[in-house]
Design a protein around this motif. Structure first.
Motif, PDB file in Angstrom:
ATOM      1  N   ASP A 214       0.969  -1.149   0.042  1.00 48.29           N
ATOM      2  CA  ASP A 214       0.061   0.100  -0.037  1.00 48.29           C
ATOM      3  C   ASP A 214       0.925   1.336   0.068  1.00 48.29           C
ATOM      4  O   ASP A 214       0.531   2.464  -0.182  1.00 48.29           O
ATOM      5  CB  ASP A 214      -0.862   0.187   1.238  1.00 48.29           C
ATOM      6  N   HIS A 215       2.325   0.972   0.258  1.00 49.93           N
ATOM      7  CA  HIS A 215       2.970   2.294   0.436  1.00 49.93           C
ATOM      8  C   HIS A 215       4.094   2.100  -0.788  1.00 49.93           C
ATOM      9  O   HIS A 215       4.942   3.392  -0.661  1.00 49.93           O
ATOM     10  CB  HIS A 215       3.730   2.542   1.580  1.00 49.93           C
ATOM     11  N   VAL A 216       4.071   1.313  -1.415  1.00 44.97           N
ATOM     12  CA  VAL A 216       5.343   1.253  -2.766  1.00 44.97           C
ATOM     13  C   VAL A 216       5.033   2.534  -3.387  1.00 44.97           C
ATOM     14  O   VAL A 216       3.912   3.214  -3.838  1.00 44.97           O
ATOM     15  CB  VAL A 216       4.824   0.224  -3.528  1.00 44.97           C
ATOM     16  N   GLY A 217       6.344   3.199  -3.673  1.00 41.71           N
ATOM     17  CA  GLY A 217       6.488   4.309  -4.661  1.00 41.71           C
ATOM     18  C   GLY A 217       6.489   5.551  -3.875  1.00 41.71           C
ATOM     19  O   GLY A 217       6.208   6.799  -4.670  1.00 41.71           O
TER      20      GLY A 217
ATOM     21  N   VAL B 200      12.054  -7.428 -12.406  1.00 38.07           N
ATOM     22  CA  VAL B 200      12.451  -6.208 -13.051  1.00 38.07           C
ATOM     23  C   VAL B 200      12.162  -4.994 -12.492  1.00 38.07           C
ATOM     24  O   VAL B 200      12.929  -4.128 -12.388  1.00 38.07           O
ATOM     25  CB  VAL B 200      11.514  -6.347 -14.229  1.00 38.07           C
ATOM     26  N   ARG B 201      11.046  -5.006 -11.475  1.00 40.73           N
ATOM     27  CA  ARG B 201      10.552  -3.719 -11.005  1.00 40.73           C
ATOM     28  C   ARG B 201      11.699  -3.400  -9.971  1.00 40.73           C
ATOM     29  O   ARG B 201      12.382  -2.323  -9.716  1.00 40.73           O
ATOM     30  CB  ARG B 201       9.351  -3.711 -10.202  1.00 40.73           C
ATOM     31  N   ALA B 202      12.471  -4.365  -9.103  1.00 42.45           N
ATOM     32  CA  ALA B 202      13.132  -4.363  -8.080  1.00 42.45           C
ATOM     33  C   ALA B 202      14.664  -3.933  -8.734  1.00 42.45           C
ATOM     34  O   ALA B 202      15.304  -3.032  -8.140  1.00 42.45           O
ATOM     35  CB  ALA B 202      13.277  -5.680  -7.208  1.00 42.45           C
TER      36      ALA B 202
ATOM     37  N   VAL C 281      19.047 -10.216  -5.974  1.00 44.31           N
ATOM     38  CA  VAL C 281      17.680  -9.968  -6.474  1.00 44.31           C
ATOM     39  C   VAL C 281      17.209 -10.863  -7.354  1.00 44.31           C
ATOM     40  O   VAL C 281      18.222 -11.381  -8.220  1.00 44.31           O
ATOM     41  CB  VAL C 281      17.666  -8.365  -6.780  1.00 44.31           C
ATOM     42  N   LEU C 282      16.280 -11.255  -7.403  1.00 44.72           N
ATOM     43  CA  LEU C 282      15.487 -12.366  -8.444  1.00 44.72           C
ATOM     44  C   LEU C 282      15.640 -11.622  -9.824  1.00 44.72           C
ATOM     45  O   LEU C 282      15.290 -10.670 -10.071  1.00 44.72           O
ATOM     46  CB  LEU C 282      14.104 -12.711  -8.268  1.00 44.72           C
TER      47      LEU C 282
END
Length: 173
Positions: free
Chosen positions: A102-105, A137-139, A132-133
């Protein structure tokens, strides 16, 4: 996110940090890790692991939380000496960084990473490393925006018989 405060984690934070970690895994790794594994994650069991790891921490491991202006813990990061197998090296490692979905970004992840970088540099580590996996891609974009780069190292990782390889990122401190 205005009013964000980064502080060291306390035992009272364990339940919320476990919720952040579990919900973070379920959000970030959907489609990358078997859904049955993600569905089976337990906040209560993770909270017990958090309490145990805080109790036995040797001082080299640092757990940080990000609080919003209202005092709600919205993110967690953990760092310490780089683990090369069972051997600790002179480099620093970001072991974990999760923000509640809920707090990403909103800046909590950036603030936690910046504080971990600052503390690792102050501890005398020459580099910050993290895993990181490969397919996350986002991470990977998040870490690249913060100045970390893949250094060519890869590590096999398997969840419920499914290969989910990791890549190592690094940045000088």
């Amino acid at each position: 996110m205005t009013g964000l405060r980064i502080r060291e984690m306390t035992p009272a934070d364990c339940d919320r940090v476990a919720e952040i970690r579990v919900r973070g895994w379920q959000h970030a790794y959907r489609g990358l890790i078997p859904q049955s594994y993600l569905d089976g994650l337990s906040v209560a069991a993770d909270a017990e692991r958090r309490r145990a790891s805080l109790t036995r921490a040797d001082g080299g491991v640092v757990n940080l939380v990000a609080e919003d202006a209202g005092g709600e813990v919205v993110g967690w990061a953990c760092h310490g000496p780089y683990r090369d197998g069972e051997v600790l090296s002179a480099d620093g490692e970001l072991y974990a960084l999760y923000v509640h979905p809920d707090h990403v970004g909103r800046g909590a992840g950036r603030a936690l990473l910046a504080e971990s970088v600052t503390r690792c540099a102050a501890a005398g580590h020459g580099r910050l490393l993290l895993w990181v996996l490969k397919e996350n891609v986002r991470a990977r974009r998040f870490y690249e925006r913060a100045g970390l780069r893949p250094d060519g190292a890869q590590e096999p990782f398997e969840v419920e018989g499914v290969a989910v390889p990791e890549v190592r990122y690094a940045r000088p401190l």
